[in-house]
Design a protein around this motif. Sequence first.
Motif, PDB file in Angstrom:
ATOM      1  N   SER A   1      30.376 -10.948  88.012  1.00  0.00           N
ATOM      2  CA  SER A   1      30.953  -9.901  88.849  1.00  0.00           C
ATOM      3  C   SER A   1      31.260  -8.653  88.030  1.00  0.00           C
ATOM      4  CB  SER A   1      32.233 -10.411  89.510  1.00  0.00           C
ATOM      5  OG  SER A   1      32.870  -9.374  90.227  1.00  0.00           O
ATOM      6  N   ARG A   2      31.089  -7.493  88.674  1.00  0.00           N
ATOM      7  CA  ARG A   2      31.419  -6.216  88.042  1.00  0.00           C
ATOM      8  C   ARG A   2      32.629  -5.574  88.709  1.00  0.00           C
ATOM      9  NH1 ARG A   2      30.088  -6.155  83.326  1.00  0.00           N
ATOM     10  NH2 ARG A   2      30.366  -3.889  83.316  1.00  0.00           N
ATOM     11  N   LEU A   3      33.385  -6.345  89.474  1.00  0.00           N
ATOM     12  CA  LEU A   3      34.597  -5.808  90.080  1.00  0.00           C
ATOM     13  C   LEU A   3      35.564  -5.382  88.981  1.00  0.00           C
ATOM     14  CD1 LEU A   3      35.144  -8.347  92.998  1.00  0.00           C
ATOM     15  CD2 LEU A   3      34.315  -5.997  93.152  1.00  0.00           C
ATOM     16  N   SER A   4      36.228  -4.268  89.194  1.00  0.00           N
ATOM     17  CA  SER A   4      37.049  -3.666  88.148  1.00  0.00           C
ATOM     18  C   SER A   4      38.535  -3.938  88.373  1.00  0.00           C
ATOM     19  CB  SER A   4      36.808  -2.158  88.095  1.00  0.00           C
ATOM     20  OG  SER A   4      37.307  -1.538  89.275  1.00  0.00           O
ATOM     21  N   LEU A   5      39.315  -3.635  87.344  1.00  0.00           N
ATOM     22  CA  LEU A   5      40.762  -3.756  87.468  1.00  0.00           C
ATOM     23  C   LEU A   5      41.312  -2.795  88.515  1.00  0.00           C
ATOM     24  CD1 LEU A   5      41.937  -4.121  83.744  1.00  0.00           C
ATOM     25  CD2 LEU A   5      41.896  -5.881  85.514  1.00  0.00           C
ATOM     26  N   ALA A   6      40.688  -1.629  88.643  1.00  0.00           N
ATOM     27  CA  ALA A   6      41.131  -0.681  89.669  1.00  0.00           C
ATOM     28  C   ALA A   6      40.965  -1.281  91.059  1.00  0.00           C
ATOM     29  CB  ALA A   6      40.346   0.620  89.547  1.00  0.00           C
ATOM     30  N   GLN A   7      39.876  -1.998  91.289  1.00  0.00           N
ATOM     31  CA  GLN A   7      39.663  -2.642  92.584  1.00  0.00           C
ATOM     32  C   GLN A   7      40.661  -3.774  92.810  1.00  0.00           C
ATOM     33  OE1 GLN A   7      35.373  -3.118  91.596  1.00  0.00           O
ATOM     34  NE2 GLN A   7      35.005  -2.455  93.703  1.00  0.00           N
ATOM     35  N   LEU A   8      41.001  -4.494  91.742  1.00  0.00           N
ATOM     36  CA  LEU A   8      42.029  -5.534  91.871  1.00  0.00           C
ATOM     37  C   LEU A   8      43.360  -4.927  92.283  1.00  0.00           C
ATOM     38  CD1 LEU A   8      43.292  -8.352  91.438  1.00  0.00           C
ATOM     39  CD2 LEU A   8      43.473  -7.795  88.999  1.00  0.00           C
ATOM     40  N   MET A   9      43.733  -3.827  91.680  1.00  0.00           N
ATOM     41  CA  MET A   9      45.042  -3.233  91.949  1.00  0.00           C
ATOM     42  C   MET A   9      45.138  -2.622  93.343  1.00  0.00           C
ATOM     43  SD  MET A   9      45.827  -1.516  88.233  1.00  0.00           S
ATOM     44  CE  MET A   9      45.908  -2.546  86.758  1.00  0.00           C
TER      45      MET A   9
ATOM     46  N   ARG B   1      41.290   3.072  78.353  1.00  0.00           N
ATOM     47  CA  ARG B   1      40.103   3.095  79.209  1.00  0.00           C
ATOM     48  C   ARG B   1      40.458   3.346  80.673  1.00  0.00           C
ATOM     49  NH1 ARG B   1      36.268  -1.871  78.690  1.00  0.00           N
ATOM     50  NH2 ARG B   1      38.157  -3.145  78.481  1.00  0.00           N
ATOM     51  N   PRO B   2      39.612   4.084  81.398  1.00  0.00           N
ATOM     52  CA  PRO B   2      39.815   4.213  82.851  1.00  0.00           C
ATOM     53  C   PRO B   2      39.694   2.845  83.513  1.00  0.00           C
ATOM     54  CG  PRO B   2      38.254   5.860  82.042  1.00  0.00           C
ATOM     55  CD  PRO B   2      38.477   4.899  80.919  1.00  0.00           C
ATOM     56  N   LEU B   3      40.604   2.528  84.408  1.00  0.00           N
ATOM     57  CA  LEU B   3      40.646   1.184  84.981  1.00  0.00           C
ATOM     58  C   LEU B   3      39.435   0.878  85.850  1.00  0.00           C
ATOM     59  CD1 LEU B   3      44.430   0.870  85.901  1.00  0.00           C
ATOM     60  CD2 LEU B   3      43.242   0.224  83.801  1.00  0.00           C
ATOM     61  N   ASP B   4      38.790   1.910  86.392  1.00  0.00           N
ATOM     62  CA  ASP B   4      37.614   1.647  87.220  1.00  0.00           C
ATOM     63  C   ASP B   4      36.381   1.312  86.386  1.00  0.00           C
ATOM     64  OD1 ASP B   4      37.290   4.127  86.128  1.00  0.00           O
ATOM     65  OD2 ASP B   4      36.800   5.157  87.999  1.00  0.00           O
ATOM     66  N   THR B   5      36.501   1.380  85.058  1.00  0.00           N
ATOM     67  CA  THR B   5      35.393   1.003  84.170  1.00  0.00           C
ATOM     68  C   THR B   5      35.640  -0.335  83.472  1.00  0.00           C
ATOM     69  OG1 THR B   5      36.319   2.144  82.226  1.00  0.00           O
ATOM     70  CG2 THR B   5      34.947   3.445  83.734  1.00  0.00           C
ATOM     71  N   VAL B   6      36.761  -0.981  83.767  1.00  0.00           N
ATOM     72  CA  VAL B   6      37.126  -2.232  83.093  1.00  0.00           C
ATOM     73  C   VAL B   6      36.886  -3.402  84.044  1.00  0.00           C
ATOM     74  CG1 VAL B   6      38.928  -3.491  81.875  1.00  0.00           C
ATOM     75  CG2 VAL B   6      38.895  -0.986  81.807  1.00  0.00           C
ATOM     76  N   PRO B   7      35.891  -4.249  83.795  1.00  0.00           N
ATOM     77  CA  PRO B   7      35.681  -5.422  84.657  1.00  0.00           C
ATOM     78  C   PRO B   7      36.874  -6.379  84.558  1.00  0.00           C
ATOM     79  CG  PRO B   7      33.768  -5.008  83.241  1.00  0.00           C
ATOM     80  CD  PRO B   7      34.876  -4.150  82.731  1.00  0.00           C
ATOM     81  N   VAL B   8      37.188  -7.026  85.654  1.00  0.00           N
ATOM     82  CA  VAL B   8      38.301  -7.981  85.634  1.00  0.00           C
ATOM     83  C   VAL B   8      38.012  -9.131  84.675  1.00  0.00           C
ATOM     84  CG1 VAL B   8      39.148  -7.438  87.940  1.00  0.00           C
ATOM     85  CG2 VAL B   8      37.333  -9.145  87.658  1.00  0.00           C
TER      86      VAL B   8
ATOM     87  N   VAL C   1      33.477 -13.323  79.160  1.00  0.00           N
ATOM     88  CA  VAL C   1      32.109 -12.836  79.227  1.00  0.00           C
ATOM     89  C   VAL C   1      31.956 -11.773  78.158  1.00  0.00           C
ATOM     90  CG1 VAL C   1      30.341 -11.762  80.654  1.00  0.00           C
ATOM     91  CG2 VAL C   1      32.042 -13.255  81.700  1.00  0.00           C
ATOM     92  N   SER C   2      31.153 -12.053  77.154  1.00  0.00           N
ATOM     93  CA  SER C   2      30.985 -11.106  76.056  1.00  0.00           C
ATOM     94  C   SER C   2      29.572 -11.208  75.509  1.00  0.00           C
ATOM     95  CB  SER C   2      32.001 -11.376  74.938  1.00  0.00           C
ATOM     96  OG  SER C   2      31.895 -12.699  74.481  1.00  0.00           O
ATOM     97  N   SER C   3      29.124 -10.134  74.896  1.00  0.00           N
ATOM     98  CA  SER C   3      27.803 -10.105  74.289  1.00  0.00           C
ATOM     99  C   SER C   3      27.860 -10.772  72.923  1.00  0.00           C
ATOM    100  CB  SER C   3      27.312  -8.662  74.146  1.00  0.00           C
ATOM    101  OG  SER C   3      27.198  -8.052  75.413  1.00  0.00           O
TER     102      SER C   3
END
Length: 423
Positions: free
Chosen positions: A265-273, A294-301, A308-310
């Motif tokens: 999922s690419r849902l962000s912290l901004a969407q959670l809030m 970081r802007p919260l809309d760019t941070v995946p939950v 999940v990391s590279s």
Amino acid sequence: MLQPRSDAAWLLALLACAAILTSALAHDQQQQQQQQQQQLQPHTSNWAVLVATSKYWYNYRHIANALSFYRTVKRLGIPDSNIILMLAEDVACNPRNAYPGQVFNDESHRLNVYGSNVEVDYRGSEVTVENFIRVLTGRHDPAMPRPKRMLSDKGSNVLIYISGHGGNEFMKFQDVEELMAQDVADAIQQMHEKGRYRELLLVAETCQAATLYSKITSPNVLAMASSLKGESSYSYLTDMDVGLSLIDRFTWSTLDFFERVDIHSRLSLAQLMQIYRYEVLDSHFHYDASHYPRPLDTVPVTDFFGSVSSIQPTPALNSTAGDSDSWSYSSYSSSEAAQELDVRRPAAVSSAGHASSSSSSSSQDGYSDCSCSVGSSAVAVGPVQDLPGSIVDTGVYLGMAAVASMVLVASVVAARIMAPLLS
């Protein structure tokens, strides 16, 4: 009129001040560059500290809150080895529990959040303010077993979730002691100074929860709260079979969101809030991102609630000449990557004790591995890695000190030369 020697002394002092100022500016610039570089690099691991601080059977919902978060972060990839679970009350085995060995978070009883494979690291009387702070700061007794330690580092994203009874700038533990807001701030500051996190998310669910992080000033820290100062945090529904509320409203809303989230999922912290509404919570959700870059809309939950990391593993030496590994890794949990790396890593030396002829094959793959022989034993040397931050910092400081010393010497020489001219 000033004497020549006084003029020379003033000139020397000014030049020394200029050298010190130049050194300080260079140091600040170096720190800013390091912070920017750190922000560009992905995190390397995830850790979660989940705490239910309340004792007694009637606080069933606080235990269910922590267990619900435990199930969520575990489903999203954080392994038990990276989760510290602290439960102040064992409601699953309480004699008043109509469902022995089970804990539910909704009236349907479809999901037992206690489960058969839950690993509780701190239970009952072990859940104290002291142990909580020791987990965060890593200041344990040497005899403390590894499962009770959070072994995070400067590349780790850390999630801290805490549920229980609280008030203005405090959180109750076991109904006998309090965790103060200043304690939280001091512990996180120690974590920052010791390099125990890259980014940290604190989630507090209690009455007046926003006051619990009011003292935090450490960088790269984001905080969320279920209520503002002067507000209560409320439970959600009541189960007639159990006889108690099974979950709090804030946790219920959070879990409802995460039921639609998986590791891709690419849902962000901004969407959670955005999901937290007063009509559901009966309190005002609050967050503090003043120390988070970081802007919260760019941070995946999944940066905090999952793993999940590279992964870029170091290529291994092949035990047979001409063999080559084709390493192809996608983004998945660091624990799985580590396990796969251990399984697939070939032996560095042959059974005869001689270095394998993998240097040629590895160089063909674009890697610069090498091996050296000491006596009859072969020692494998992998690719050159980046120097630790402490070594780099030491080199920077020594370099700046050398420059400052050279400037001071030049200042003294200039003062001695100019003194006769000014007389």
